[in-house]
Design an enzyme around this catalytic site. Structure first.
Site, mmCIF file in Angstrom:
data_model
loop_
_atom_site.group_PDB
_atom_site.id
_atom_site.type_symbol
_atom_site.label_atom_id
_atom_site.label_comp_id
_atom_site.label_asym_id
_atom_site.label_seq_id
_atom_site.Cartn_x
_atom_site.Cartn_y
_atom_site.Cartn_z
ATOM 1 N N LYS A 233 0.791 -1.065 -0.177
ATOM 2 C CA LYS A 233 -0.137 0.306 -0.034
ATOM 3 C C LYS A 233 1.161 1.350 -0.205
ATOM 4 C CE LYS A 233 -1.394 1.531 4.313
ATOM 5 N NZ LYS A 233 -1.005 3.322 4.207
ATOM 6 N N ASN A 234 1.720 1.203 1.329
ATOM 7 C CA ASN A 234 2.416 2.383 1.274
ATOM 8 C C ASN A 234 3.695 2.194 -0.037
ATOM 9 O OD1 ASN A 234 0.933 2.798 2.918
ATOM 10 N ND2 ASN A 234 2.798 2.310 4.710
ATOM 11 N N ARG B 28 -5.030 10.857 3.993
ATOM 12 C CA ARG B 28 -4.007 11.575 3.821
ATOM 13 C C ARG B 28 -2.539 11.427 2.562
ATOM 14 N NH1 ARG B 28 -0.064 11.525 6.336
ATOM 15 N NH2 ARG B 28 -0.486 13.289 7.517
ATOM 16 N N CYS C 282 -4.847 12.076 12.138
ATOM 17 C CA CYS C 282 -5.269 10.907 12.126
ATOM 18 C C CYS C 282 -5.225 9.999 13.754
ATOM 19 C CB CYS C 282 -4.589 9.914 10.947
ATOM 20 S SG CYS C 282 -2.968 8.880 11.779
ATOM 21 N N ARG D 216 0.098 14.594 12.034
ATOM 22 C CA ARG D 216 0.558 14.173 11.191
ATOM 23 C C ARG D 216 1.249 15.859 10.998
ATOM 24 N NH1 ARG D 216 -0.702 8.152 9.645
ATOM 25 N NH2 ARG D 216 0.664 8.326 8.023
ATOM 26 N N PRO D 217 1.716 16.578 10.543
ATOM 27 C CA PRO D 217 1.623 17.245 9.851
ATOM 28 C C PRO D 217 2.134 17.501 8.089
ATOM 29 C CG PRO D 217 3.046 17.498 11.060
ATOM 30 C CD PRO D 217 2.086 16.681 11.852
ATOM 31 N N VAL D 218 2.524 18.591 7.447
ATOM 32 C CA VAL D 218 3.233 18.330 6.257
ATOM 33 C C VAL D 218 3.929 19.151 5.708
ATOM 34 C CG1 VAL D 218 1.265 17.139 4.888
ATOM 35 C CG2 VAL D 218 1.086 19.359 5.567
ATOM 36 N N GLN E 235 7.527 20.018 6.763
ATOM 37 C CA GLN E 235 7.958 19.463 5.710
ATOM 38 C C GLN E 235 8.345 18.899 4.643
ATOM 39 O OE1 GLN E 235 11.822 18.655 7.513
ATOM 40 N NE2 GLN E 235 9.990 19.663 9.540
ATOM 41 N N ASP F 264 5.571 1.083 11.637
ATOM 42 C CA ASP F 264 3.793 -0.194 11.246
ATOM 43 C C ASP F 264 3.846 -1.375 11.591
ATOM 44 O OD1 ASP F 264 4.159 1.495 8.443
ATOM 45 O OD2 ASP F 264 2.684 2.184 10.318
ATOM 46 N N ILE G 95 8.056 7.452 16.369
ATOM 47 C CA ILE G 95 8.021 7.804 15.500
ATOM 48 C C ILE G 95 6.239 8.757 15.330
ATOM 49 C CG2 ILE G 95 7.206 7.564 12.808
ATOM 50 C CD1 ILE G 95 10.000 6.885 13.781
ATOM 51 N N ARG H 40 -8.016 -0.681 5.005
ATOM 52 C CA ARG H 40 -7.172 0.511 3.470
ATOM 53 C C ARG H 40 -6.142 -0.580 3.661
ATOM 54 N NH1 ARG H 40 -5.903 4.794 7.008
ATOM 55 N NH2 ARG H 40 -4.595 5.315 5.266
HETATM 56 C C1 EPZ Z 1 4.390 6.596 6.230
HETATM 57 O O1 EPZ Z 1 3.507 7.806 6.679
HETATM 58 C C2 EPZ Z 1 3.719 5.579 6.253
HETATM 59 N N1 EPZ Z 1 2.595 6.230 5.269
HETATM 60 C C3 EPZ Z 1 2.915 5.707 7.335
HETATM 61 O O2 EPZ Z 1 2.102 4.171 7.176
HETATM 62 C C4 EPZ Z 1 4.108 5.122 8.670
HETATM 63 O O3 EPZ Z 1 3.835 5.183 9.387
HETATM 64 C C5 EPZ Z 1 5.090 6.143 8.430
HETATM 65 O O4 EPZ Z 1 5.134 6.943 7.120
HETATM 66 C C6 EPZ Z 1 6.609 6.202 8.822
HETATM 67 O O5 EPZ Z 1 7.006 4.828 8.283
HETATM 68 C C7 EPZ Z 1 2.539 5.810 3.633
HETATM 69 O O6 EPZ Z 1 3.887 5.608 3.209
HETATM 70 C C8 EPZ Z 1 1.266 6.459 2.860
HETATM 71 P P1 EPZ Z 1 6.371 10.411 8.317
HETATM 72 P P2 EPZ Z 1 3.766 9.108 6.603
HETATM 73 O O7 EPZ Z 1 6.272 11.345 6.873
HETATM 74 O O8 EPZ Z 1 4.920 10.150 5.205
HETATM 75 C C9 EPZ Z 1 6.725 13.262 11.462
HETATM 76 C C10 EPZ Z 1 0.497 2.822 7.073
HETATM 77 O O9 EPZ Z 1 -0.384 2.365 8.410
HETATM 78 N N2 EPZ Z 1 6.390 14.916 10.778
HETATM 79 O O10 EPZ Z 1 7.651 10.075 7.436
HETATM 80 O O11 EPZ Z 1 2.740 10.415 6.853
HETATM 81 C C11 EPZ Z 1 5.311 12.872 11.378
HETATM 82 O O12 EPZ Z 1 4.593 13.692 12.078
HETATM 83 C C12 EPZ Z 1 1.208 3.704 7.458
HETATM 84 O O13 EPZ Z 1 1.219 1.615 6.465
HETATM 85 C C13 EPZ Z 1 5.879 16.332 10.284
HETATM 86 O O14 EPZ Z 1 6.327 16.676 11.739
HETATM 87 O O15 EPZ Z 1 4.795 9.554 7.730
HETATM 88 C C14 EPZ Z 1 5.653 11.371 12.533
HETATM 89 O O16 EPZ Z 1 5.276 11.807 13.783
HETATM 90 C C15 EPZ Z 1 0.460 5.226 9.399
HETATM 91 N N3 EPZ Z 1 6.165 16.978 9.401
HETATM 92 C C16 EPZ Z 1 7.125 11.400 11.884
HETATM 93 O O17 EPZ Z 1 7.909 12.741 11.514
HETATM 94 C C17 EPZ Z 1 6.196 16.463 8.334
HETATM 95 O O18 EPZ Z 1 6.023 17.817 7.146
HETATM 96 C C18 EPZ Z 1 6.869 10.997 10.774
HETATM 97 O O19 EPZ Z 1 5.807 10.532 9.059
HETATM 98 C C19 EPZ Z 1 5.949 15.200 7.831
HETATM 99 C C20 EPZ Z 1 6.267 14.332 9.427
#
Ligand code: EPZ
Length: 422
Positions: free
Chosen positions: A22-23, A92, A116, A121-123, A125, A307, A329, A399
């Site tokens: 999925k990811n 998201r 969620c 989960r801000p964006v 970055q 995960d 994380i 999902r």
């Molecule tokens: C991806 O989410 C995966 N989803 C998640 O899988 C997975 O848990 C996560 O990576 C970590 O490995 C998909 O790939 C669709 P991150 P993502 O950006 O990209 C913080 C599942 O169960 N952060 O690596 O959203 C964030 O809040 C899902 O399949 C910021 O602060 O994860 C988190 O604490 C759940 N600012 C940490 O970084 C940002 O701009 C890691 O988030 C981006 C992230």
């Protein structure tokens, strides 16, 4: 809302074929937006999140069709660059269309994804990196409105992520692939799904070096072309089914996967007493006694994946001793704890640390799924429990786990999907 009725005391044993990740499928689908000519993607899992992203891309006027596990996408009829809240709020990862739209068409209006259950989960970055590439970013009424600098093209730059972010790395390498000049990224995510995306971008004509490392260099090109590509196997689905063997003194063979995708997980399974055997495209986990306790802390790849934290915790609940689990994380990824305790687990949570004291067995109870990966830990725990359990809100599991009932039945789980309203 659908529920699962699971008769317990199963020994989880048998063979299961793993689907595409999925990811990986989600960023790969978003990357198809970058291609001038049609792309074909194979091994796409049939999941709610995939259907949502396909619907969102189709809403831009793009022709995108899924036939079984193949998706064909032709972008030439695109007529808008808009990702609406009503779709983004349900999935998201839709934010991953932002980089491709901005890079190829110079503009995008994408709803901010909400948080969620597992965290805010801000964006930030993602947006900071696009601004470093010259984009003008405004956040208004819950939407990110992005414009490339005048002249319409992002500009390559040197950029270091403040923290490792999978989605951030993916969004930025997609954007950098079509930027003017070279982008040097530091502190990138190294997850296998990020590697899969980079490999597909290269197949589309992108120039990327350092794939799989924390430092990638992307030399922008003027155009990217469609390609034929296949989604990497789902390492989390693989680990989830193998975990079922460790909880029930079982024997699970997962096919169409690779041990190279989840080495940190397999190492922990062996430390718990499982015999792990594997080949190029299969992994087998066998154990004929109670698992041993372990200590884990979730980390970005190649550390232990967040995960798999809920699934590993479910094994620890039955271990012969006390385990410590630290979630580094996400800020709220222990919602499966109260549900596992309803099944008889002995877990104490203190902030980001869970202390799990193993018990002999789970006992059946009605429980509620709270997020995607927690759902699978509850399903496996219910299968191991004595008695019949009812799991509510299993839409979470749909999902991320393709054909989940049939795969669980093939592993000896007595499971039935019911809908009390029908
Ligand atoms: C991806 O989410 C995966 N989803 C998640 O899988 C997975 O848990 C996560 O990576 C970590 O490995 C998909 O790939 C669709 P991150 P993502 O950006 O990209 C913080 C599942 O169960 N952060 O690596 O959203 C964030 O809040 C899902 O399949 C910021 O602060 O994860 C988190 O604490 C759940 N600012 C940490 O970084 C940002 O701009 C890691 O988030 C981006 C992230």
């Amino acid at each position: 809302m659908d529920q699962f009725l699971i008769k317990g005391s199963s020994r989880i044993a048998g063979e299961v074929t793993i689907s595409g990740a999925k990811n990986a499928a989600l960023p790969l689908l978003a990357a198809m937006i970058l291609a001038k000519t049609p792309s074909t993607l194979h091994n796409v899992p049939l999941l709610q999140d995939v259907r949502t992203l396909i619907k969102l891309i189709a809403g831009m006027g793009i022709v995108i069709k899924k036939d079984q596990s193949t998706v064909i996408c032709d972008t030439k009829t695109i007529d808008n660059f808009y990702a609406p809240y009503d779709l983004v709020k349900t999935m998201r990862a839709s934010i991953l269309v932002l980089g491709p739209l901005l890079a190829r068409f110079g503009e995008a209006e994408v709803s901010l994804p909400g948080g969620c259950a597992i965290g805010s989960r801000p964006v930030d970055q993602h947006l900071k990196a696009f601004e470093a590439m010259g984009a003008i970013i405004k956040v208004e009424n819950g939407y990110v409105k992005a414009q490339a600098p005048k002249g319409g093209r992002l500009i390559g730059c040197d950029y270091s992520f403040d923290m490792v972010t999978v989605g951030g790395t993916e969004n930025v390498i997609m954007a950098a692939a079509l930027a003017k000049g070279t982008t040097r990224l530091e502190n990138c995510a190294r997850e296998p799904e990020v590697v899969d995306l980079a490999n597909m971008l290269v197949a589309m004509g992108a120039k990327i070096s350092g794939i799989g490392t924390a430092n990638m260099t992307i030399e922008g090109v003027d155009e990217l072309y469609g390609c034929e590509y296949s989604v990497v196997a789902d390492r989390i689905e693989t680990g989830s089914y193998l975990a079922g063997a460790l909880m029930t003194q079982g024997d699970v063979l997962t096919k169409s996967t690779s041990p190279l995708l989840l080495r940190p997980v397999l190492k922990k399974f062996e430390a718990m007493g499982a015999t792990i055997s594997s080949g190029d495209d299969w992994i087998r986990a066998q154990i004929n006694k109670r698992p041993q306790p372990v200590d884990i802390r979730t980390q970005p790849h190649p550390g232990f994946p967040t995960d798999m934290q809920a699934q590993l915790m479910a094994i620890c609940c039955l271990a012969d001793g006390t385990s410590t689990i630290i979630e580094n994380i996400f800020e709220n990824r222990f919602m499966h704890v109260p549900e596992l305790k309803r099944l008889g687990a002995n877990i104490k949570v203190d902030g980001h640390t869970a202390i799990v004291k193993g018990v002999e067995k789970f006992t059946a109870a009605p429980v509620m799924a709270t997020d995607l990966r927690a759902s699978m830990s509850l399903v496996m725990a219910a299968a191991a429990a004595e008695g019949e359990s009812l799991i509510d809100r299993i839409y979470h599991i749909d999902r991320g786990y393709e054909d989940v009932e049939n795969k669980l039945r093939a592993l000896g789980v007595h499971i039935e999907r019911i809908n009390p309203k029908k």
